[in-house]
Motif scaffolding. Structure first.
Motif, PDB file in Angstrom:
ATOM      1  N   ASN A  89     -22.812 -32.401  19.433  1.00  0.00           N
ATOM      2  CA  ASN A  89     -21.800 -33.068  20.253  1.00  0.00           C
ATOM      3  C   ASN A  89     -20.477 -33.151  19.493  1.00  0.00           C
ATOM      4  OD1 ASN A  89     -20.556 -34.485  22.295  1.00  0.00           O
ATOM      5  ND2 ASN A  89     -22.013 -36.188  22.298  1.00  0.00           N
ATOM      6  N   VAL A  90     -20.536 -33.461  18.212  1.00  0.00           N
ATOM      7  CA  VAL A  90     -19.333 -33.487  17.378  1.00  0.00           C
ATOM      8  C   VAL A  90     -18.668 -32.116  17.360  1.00  0.00           C
ATOM      9  CG1 VAL A  90     -18.511 -33.690  14.987  1.00  0.00           C
ATOM     10  CG2 VAL A  90     -20.079 -35.401  15.921  1.00  0.00           C
ATOM     11  N   THR A  91     -19.462 -31.076  17.193  1.00  0.00           N
ATOM     12  CA  THR A  91     -18.918 -29.714  17.153  1.00  0.00           C
ATOM     13  C   THR A  91     -18.235 -29.350  18.468  1.00  0.00           C
ATOM     14  OG1 THR A  91     -20.592 -28.992  15.559  1.00  0.00           O
ATOM     15  CG2 THR A  91     -19.495 -27.279  16.852  1.00  0.00           C
ATOM     16  N   LEU A  92     -18.933 -29.578  19.579  1.00  0.00           N
ATOM     17  CA  LEU A  92     -18.388 -29.202  20.889  1.00  0.00           C
ATOM     18  C   LEU A  92     -17.104 -29.971  21.204  1.00  0.00           C
ATOM     19  CD1 LEU A  92     -18.607 -27.757  23.632  1.00  0.00           C
ATOM     20  CD2 LEU A  92     -20.023 -29.670  24.417  1.00  0.00           C
ATOM     21  N   THR A  93     -17.117 -31.270  21.031  1.00  0.00           N
ATOM     22  CA  THR A  93     -15.933 -32.067  21.376  1.00  0.00           C
ATOM     23  C   THR A  93     -14.771 -31.796  20.427  1.00  0.00           C
ATOM     24  OG1 THR A  93     -16.920 -33.918  20.137  1.00  0.00           O
ATOM     25  CG2 THR A  93     -17.207 -33.911  22.524  1.00  0.00           C
ATOM     26  N   GLY A  94     -15.077 -31.464  19.178  1.00  0.00           N
ATOM     27  CA  GLY A  94     -14.013 -31.085  18.248  1.00  0.00           C
ATOM     28  C   GLY A  94     -13.321 -29.807  18.672  1.00  0.00           C
ATOM     29  N   ILE A  95     -14.097 -28.834  19.128  1.00  0.00           N
ATOM     30  CA  ILE A  95     -13.532 -27.570  19.601  1.00  0.00           C
ATOM     31  C   ILE A  95     -12.739 -27.795  20.887  1.00  0.00           C
ATOM     32  CG2 ILE A  95     -14.168 -25.356  20.641  1.00  0.00           C
ATOM     33  CD1 ILE A  95     -16.357 -25.160  18.491  1.00  0.00           C
ATOM     34  N   ILE A  96     -13.267 -28.596  21.803  1.00  0.00           N
ATOM     35  CA  ILE A  96     -12.549 -28.883  23.051  1.00  0.00           C
ATOM     36  C   ILE A  96     -11.234 -29.593  22.749  1.00  0.00           C
ATOM     37  CG2 ILE A  96     -12.609 -30.337  25.119  1.00  0.00           C
ATOM     38  CD1 ILE A  96     -15.577 -29.665  25.349  1.00  0.00           C
ATOM     39  N   CYS A  97     -11.264 -30.540  21.826  1.00  0.00           N
ATOM     40  CA  CYS A  97     -10.044 -31.261  21.456  1.00  0.00           C
ATOM     41  C   CYS A  97      -9.013 -30.296  20.878  1.00  0.00           C
ATOM     42  CB  CYS A  97     -10.375 -32.353  20.443  1.00  0.00           C
ATOM     43  SG  CYS A  97      -8.974 -33.383  19.967  1.00  0.00           S
ATOM     44  N   ALA A  98      -9.451 -29.392  19.999  1.00  0.00           N
ATOM     45  CA  ALA A  98      -8.528 -28.430  19.393  1.00  0.00           C
ATOM     46  C   ALA A  98      -7.928 -27.498  20.441  1.00  0.00           C
ATOM     47  CB  ALA A  98      -9.259 -27.621  18.319  1.00  0.00           C
ATOM     48  N   THR A 151     -20.123 -22.377  20.853  1.00  0.00           N
ATOM     49  CA  THR A 151     -19.950 -20.994  20.385  1.00  0.00           C
ATOM     50  C   THR A 151     -19.230 -20.143  21.418  1.00  0.00           C
ATOM     51  OG1 THR A 151     -21.994 -21.182  19.091  1.00  0.00           O
ATOM     52  CG2 THR A 151     -21.160 -18.961  19.492  1.00  0.00           C
ATOM     53  N   ALA A 152     -19.580 -20.353  22.693  1.00  0.00           N
ATOM     54  CA  ALA A 152     -18.938 -19.595  23.767  1.00  0.00           C
ATOM     55  C   ALA A 152     -17.460 -19.963  23.896  1.00  0.00           C
ATOM     56  CB  ALA A 152     -19.665 -19.838  25.085  1.00  0.00           C
ATOM     57  N   LEU A 153     -17.161 -21.251  23.832  1.00  0.00           N
ATOM     58  CA  LEU A 153     -15.763 -21.684  23.975  1.00  0.00           C
ATOM     59  C   LEU A 153     -14.898 -21.208  22.810  1.00  0.00           C
ATOM     60  CD1 LEU A 153     -16.210 -25.366  25.253  1.00  0.00           C
ATOM     61  CD2 LEU A 153     -15.324 -23.419  26.558  1.00  0.00           C
ATOM     62  N   ALA A 154     -15.467 -21.236  21.619  1.00  0.00           N
ATOM     63  CA  ALA A 154     -14.690 -20.871  20.432  1.00  0.00           C
ATOM     64  C   ALA A 154     -14.713 -19.382  20.137  1.00  0.00           C
ATOM     65  CB  ALA A 154     -15.228 -21.622  19.216  1.00  0.00           C
ATOM     66  N   HIS A 155     -15.527 -18.630  20.907  1.00  0.00           N
ATOM     67  CA  HIS A 155     -15.682 -17.195  20.658  1.00  0.00           C
ATOM     68  C   HIS A 155     -16.088 -16.928  19.209  1.00  0.00           C
ATOM     69  CE1 HIS A 155     -14.039 -16.319  24.609  1.00  0.00           C
ATOM     70  NE2 HIS A 155     -13.000 -17.091  24.335  1.00  0.00           N
ATOM     71  N   SER A 156     -16.979 -17.796  18.711  1.00  0.00           N
ATOM     72  CA  SER A 156     -17.572 -17.648  17.376  1.00  0.00           C
ATOM     73  C   SER A 156     -16.565 -17.696  16.237  1.00  0.00           C
ATOM     74  CB  SER A 156     -18.393 -16.355  17.296  1.00  0.00           C
ATOM     75  OG  SER A 156     -19.404 -16.317  18.277  1.00  0.00           O
ATOM     76  N   ALA A 250      -8.338 -27.928  12.807  1.00  0.00           N
ATOM     77  CA  ALA A 250      -8.977 -26.911  13.655  1.00  0.00           C
ATOM     78  C   ALA A 250     -10.341 -27.415  14.104  1.00  0.00           C
ATOM     79  CB  ALA A 250      -9.132 -25.590  12.911  1.00  0.00           C
ATOM     80  N   GLY A 251     -10.817 -26.865  15.201  1.00  0.00           N
ATOM     81  CA  GLY A 251     -12.185 -27.094  15.614  1.00  0.00           C
ATOM     82  C   GLY A 251     -13.047 -25.957  15.087  1.00  0.00           C
ATOM     83  N   THR A 252     -14.133 -26.306  14.406  1.00  0.00           N
ATOM     84  CA  THR A 252     -14.968 -25.267  13.783  1.00  0.00           C
ATOM     85  C   THR A 252     -16.417 -25.421  14.208  1.00  0.00           C
ATOM     86  OG1 THR A 252     -15.348 -26.634  11.813  1.00  0.00           O
ATOM     87  CG2 THR A 252     -13.438 -25.153  11.770  1.00  0.00           C
ATOM     88  N   LEU A 253     -17.139 -24.326  14.153  1.00  0.00           N
ATOM     89  CA  LEU A 253     -18.523 -24.318  14.615  1.00  0.00           C
ATOM     90  C   LEU A 253     -19.487 -24.960  13.628  1.00  0.00           C
ATOM     91  CD1 LEU A 253     -18.702 -20.767  16.247  1.00  0.00           C
ATOM     92  CD2 LEU A 253     -18.789 -22.980  17.411  1.00  0.00           C
ATOM     93  N   ASP A 254     -19.056 -25.162  12.407  1.00  0.00           N
ATOM     94  CA  ASP A 254     -19.937 -25.789  11.427  1.00  0.00           C
ATOM     95  C   ASP A 254     -19.571 -27.244  11.152  1.00  0.00           C
ATOM     96  OD1 ASP A 254     -17.565 -25.363  10.131  1.00  0.00           O
ATOM     97  OD2 ASP A 254     -18.444 -24.540   8.301  1.00  0.00           O
TER      98      ASP A 254
END
Length: 333
Positions: A89-98, A151-156, A250-254
């Motif tokens: 959840n942290v990963t996904l929302t961080g990427i969405i926020c970025a 992963t899909a939103l950030a395109h890896s 940045a929003g990151t996958l890790d």
């Protein structure tokens, strides 16, 4: 005619009895404090870079995100459930926020991220309630779903952003030089602690964790408050994800990969029992400090990643062994 009675002599309490009382009544406070003191002394002796003002502020900054995630786990563990999706959840929302900072600005990005986290928590709670699936399995599946979505939103790849408004605030200093992220996290901690002990919401969470059938008979809407606990967890994870993205720009996958293990370790080390009904947000702070100091010290010394994982795993086992209320279990399975 009166009958003389022999004076009653009380046997002095044995050392074992005294230690048992300390363990049962004060163990949740003593063990983390002893661990914190021991770690500070050990790392101070081992490396001169540990006990410095700059590094102590670093520990505070690093532990702020972990504290939010651990608080999220605490609210769910209090009802006797568990949320394994907190890191994802942290990963996904961080990427969405970025992503949204780039297109809509920091305020809108933060609001949407919080709404997404709320939705994730609501889905977890409703699946648990409607389908009668154990929280372990529900959130384990949600972990995979959220990881795939991120992963899909950030395109890896990482999602950087140019607007520095949110990073400047999060990484800046506030009152008397205390970093803003620490002040914000402490405000959340205080609010949750007050809510846990001074509101119906908190009292009912403890009641459900202490004995769900009894709580239901007493008129507590068990299902509603279970969902509310997961929603609270989701919002806190979204806030943590947004702050973490602001910290690194940045929003990151890790970003949330290590937070699940660390947050569970912090919750149980702080004295919130996995069986539910015992503990609270205020205790989680001590557990977070143990994990944060441990991680920071091992990083400074240069311990390899696999060594850190072994140590943290051992901490979880020890913390559960000390905090679990065995009286609640007829048998261990």
């Amino acid at each position: 005619m009166s009958v003389a009675t022999a004076p009653v002599t009380r046997r002095p309490a044995s050392a074992g009895s005294a230690l048992r009382v300390v363990h049962e009544r004060y163990g949740h406070l003593v063990y983390p404090l002893v661990a914190i003191a021991g770690l500070v002394i050990w790392f101070s002796i081992t490396t001169s870079a540990f006990l410095t003002v700059d590094n102590l502020w670093n520990v505070g900054r690093q532990s702020s995100v972990l504290l939010l995630v651990a608080l999220a786990g605490t609210m769910v563990i209090l009802i006797g459930s568990i949320d394994l999706s907190v890191g994802a959840n942290v990963t996904l929302t961080g990427i969405i926020c970025a992503m949204l900072i780039n297109s809509h600005g920091p305020i809108e990005a933060l609001v949407v991220a919080l709404l997404v986290g709320m939705a994730v928590g609501a889905v977890n709670g409703l699946l648990l309630l409607v389908l009668k699936i154990p929280s372990f399995l529900v959130t384990l599946g949600m972990l995979s779903v959220l990881t795939g979505l991120a992963t899909a939103l950030a395109h890896s790849s990482p999602v950087p952003f140019a607007d520095m408004g949110l990073p400047n605030f999060v990484n800046g200093d506030g009152i008397i030089g205390i970093p803003n992220i620490i002040l914000l996290t402490l405000a959340v901690l205080i609010a949750l602690t007050v809510a846990s002990f001074k509101t119906r919401f908190g009292r009912y969470l403890f009641a459900i964790g202490g004995g769900e059938p009894v709580a239901a008979v007493s008129g507590v809407s068990v299902g509603r408050y279970k969902v509310a606990a997961f929603v609270c967890s989701g919002v806190l994870c979204a806030l943590a994800g947004s702050l973490l993205a602001a910290q690194v720009g940045a929003g990151t996958l890790d970003s949330g990969s290590s937070l699940l293990l660390d947050s569970i370790a912090a919750v149980v080390m702080g004295g919130t029992a996995l069986s539910g009904g015992v503990g609270g947000p205020h205790r989680t702070l001590l557990g977070v400090l143990v994990i944060a100091i441990l991680s920071n010290g091992m990083d400074i010394i240069g311990y390899q990643e696999f060594t850190q994982q072994i140590v943290k795993g051992s901490v979880i086992i020890a913390a559960v062994a000390l905090s679990i209320d065995r009286k609640k279990y007829t048998f261990i399975k």
